[in-house]
Design a protein around this motif. Sequence first.
Motif, PDB file in Angstrom:
ATOM      1  N   ILE A 229      49.171   8.209  -6.117  1.00 50.29           N
ATOM      2  CA  ILE A 229      48.908   7.772  -4.743  1.00 50.29           C
ATOM      3  C   ILE A 229      47.601   6.992  -4.685  1.00 50.29           C
ATOM      4  O   ILE A 229      47.504   5.926  -4.063  1.00 50.29           O
ATOM      5  N   GLU A 230      46.585   7.498  -5.377  1.00 49.16           N
ATOM      6  CA  GLU A 230      45.284   6.823  -5.404  1.00 49.16           C
ATOM      7  C   GLU A 230      45.389   5.445  -6.036  1.00 49.16           C
ATOM      8  O   GLU A 230      44.734   4.485  -5.587  1.00 49.16           O
ATOM      9  N   ASN A 231      46.238   5.306  -7.071  1.00 48.13           N
ATOM     10  CA  ASN A 231      46.386   4.030  -7.773  1.00 48.13           C
ATOM     11  C   ASN A 231      47.392   3.092  -7.119  1.00 48.13           C
ATOM     12  O   ASN A 231      47.607   1.976  -7.612  1.00 48.13           O
ATOM     13  N   GLY A 232      48.047   3.545  -6.052  1.00 39.82           N
ATOM     14  CA  GLY A 232      48.988   2.686  -5.347  1.00 39.82           C
ATOM     15  C   GLY A 232      50.394   2.674  -5.902  1.00 39.82           C
ATOM     16  O   GLY A 232      51.242   1.925  -5.407  1.00 39.82           O
ATOM     17  N   VAL A 233      50.667   3.476  -6.938  1.00 39.34           N
ATOM     18  CA  VAL A 233      52.036   3.564  -7.468  1.00 39.34           C
ATOM     19  C   VAL A 233      52.933   4.249  -6.449  1.00 39.34           C
ATOM     20  O   VAL A 233      54.086   3.874  -6.249  1.00 39.34           O
ATOM     21  N   LEU A 234      52.396   5.269  -5.792  1.00 36.79           N
ATOM     22  CA  LEU A 234      53.074   5.956  -4.698  1.00 36.79           C
ATOM     23  C   LEU A 234      52.339   5.657  -3.404  1.00 36.79           C
ATOM     24  O   LEU A 234      51.104   5.583  -3.386  1.00 36.79           O
ATOM     25  N   THR A 235      53.090   5.493  -2.333  1.00 36.23           N
ATOM     26  CA  THR A 235      52.471   5.308  -1.026  1.00 36.23           C
ATOM     27  C   THR A 235      53.103   6.281  -0.041  1.00 36.23           C
ATOM     28  O   THR A 235      54.307   6.549  -0.103  1.00 36.23           O
ATOM     29  N   ALA A 236      52.295   6.840   0.828  1.00 38.29           N
ATOM     30  CA  ALA A 236      52.776   7.812   1.807  1.00 38.29           C
ATOM     31  C   ALA A 236      53.321   7.091   3.028  1.00 38.29           C
ATOM     32  O   ALA A 236      52.630   6.267   3.630  1.00 38.29           O
ATOM     33  N   VAL A 237      54.564   7.386   3.370  1.00 35.45           N
ATOM     34  CA  VAL A 237      55.198   6.858   4.574  1.00 35.45           C
ATOM     35  C   VAL A 237      55.793   8.046   5.327  1.00 35.45           C
ATOM     36  O   VAL A 237      56.842   8.573   4.944  1.00 35.45           O
ATOM     37  N   GLY A 238      55.095   8.489   6.364  1.00 37.57           N
ATOM     38  CA  GLY A 238      55.543   9.684   7.076  1.00 37.57           C
ATOM     39  C   GLY A 238      55.462  10.888   6.155  1.00 37.57           C
ATOM     40  O   GLY A 238      54.419  11.167   5.552  1.00 37.57           O
ATOM     41  N   ASP A 239      56.584  11.590   6.017  1.00 40.02           N
ATOM     42  CA  ASP A 239      56.618  12.764   5.138  1.00 40.02           C
ATOM     43  C   ASP A 239      57.207  12.434   3.770  1.00 40.02           C
ATOM     44  O   ASP A 239      57.602  13.327   3.026  1.00 40.02           O
ATOM     45  N   ARG A 240      57.251  11.125   3.441  1.00 42.11           N
ATOM     46  CA  ARG A 240      57.840  10.683   2.181  1.00 42.11           C
ATOM     47  C   ARG A 240      56.791  10.057   1.267  1.00 42.11           C
ATOM     48  O   ARG A 240      55.788   9.503   1.716  1.00 42.11           O
ATOM     49  N   ALA A 241      57.041  10.125  -0.029  1.00 50.25           N
ATOM     50  CA  ALA A 241      56.226   9.425  -1.033  1.00 50.25           C
ATOM     51  C   ALA A 241      57.116   8.360  -1.655  1.00 50.25           C
ATOM     52  O   ALA A 241      58.131   8.674  -2.284  1.00 50.25           O
ATOM     53  N   ILE A 242      56.759   7.094  -1.492  1.00 48.48           N
ATOM     54  CA  ILE A 242      57.592   5.971  -1.919  1.00 48.48           C
ATOM     55  C   ILE A 242      56.983   5.306  -3.150  1.00 48.48           C
ATOM     56  O   ILE A 242      55.782   5.023  -3.177  1.00 48.48           O
ATOM     57  N   PHE A 243      57.811   5.042  -4.157  1.00 45.86           N
ATOM     58  CA  PHE A 243      57.354   4.321  -5.348  1.00 45.86           C
ATOM     59  C   PHE A 243      57.280   2.829  -5.037  1.00 45.86           C
ATOM     60  O   PHE A 243      58.279   2.217  -4.650  1.00 45.86           O
TER      61      PHE A 243
END
Length: 292
Positions: A229-243
Amino acid sequence: MNTHPQTIQIFLPSGDPQGIRVASITTRIVQVIDVPRSLLPDFLKMPEAAQVGLYFLIGESESGDQPQVYIGQTGSLAERLATHNQKKEFWNRALVAISLTNNLTGTHASFLEWLSIAQADKAGRYAMENGNAGSRPHTPSPLQAECTELHDTVRVLLATLGYPVFEPLMRVNSKTDDPSMFYCRASDADARGLFTEEGFVVLEGSSGRLQATPSFHKYGGASLRARLIENGVLTAVGDRAIFTRDYLFSSPSAAAGCVTGRMSNGLLEWKDTQGRPLSEVRGTPSNNGNAS
């Protein structure tokens, strides 16, 4: 990316396979020299160190989940690498690309640096220490064509030496359904991935549950997620983690855990289009607990 049969020669100046290695394609004018940091003084004494060159500083991240690379160019490899040896701590090897005919110019090197940073960032295998590629340098079209061919040689030689800086994670069209595709839809996840010879790749657009279970935190699984998440590979959208891009995990279980937010056996969580688990499709024994 063009692939065709090629003959590659690796020369060991000291005879030690763990020492300095010089790789070249017999029909090309570019060679890549692999220099362990501990042997940098030896390289600095070589005549090649006085040339114009492109270089790659390679190191492992403290977390161990993704190697790091810094890409640069210089008119004097000896001076620049000596400076990096004093000021940059992360790297343990320098990969140096030079011309056998000593005819690389500053214009060649600047364009190759820009192209290499852009292509390494696109491949996404290494954490980039450069930040961004900057602006594209003005280069005449004939010189661009020459640099593109030089870059392809460097790409092959780096991968041959064990540093696939520019190699894509996937060699198939991962944006469409593929018979070798696996899916994870447990624990509110909706993820797609492919099992490769290097590990398990979760594909861009896959999503998982953002909140992790207490046991996932307790056993350290959540730390990798936090770094992604910190590196931007995952992004938080609501209650989801998106690649946001394809990402290579060391194992199917590491990939499944990151997607589901809990301790997971990836050999059972990842299933093909017919609902068969990875363990059955690949003929891999699976235990009831977590698998690597």
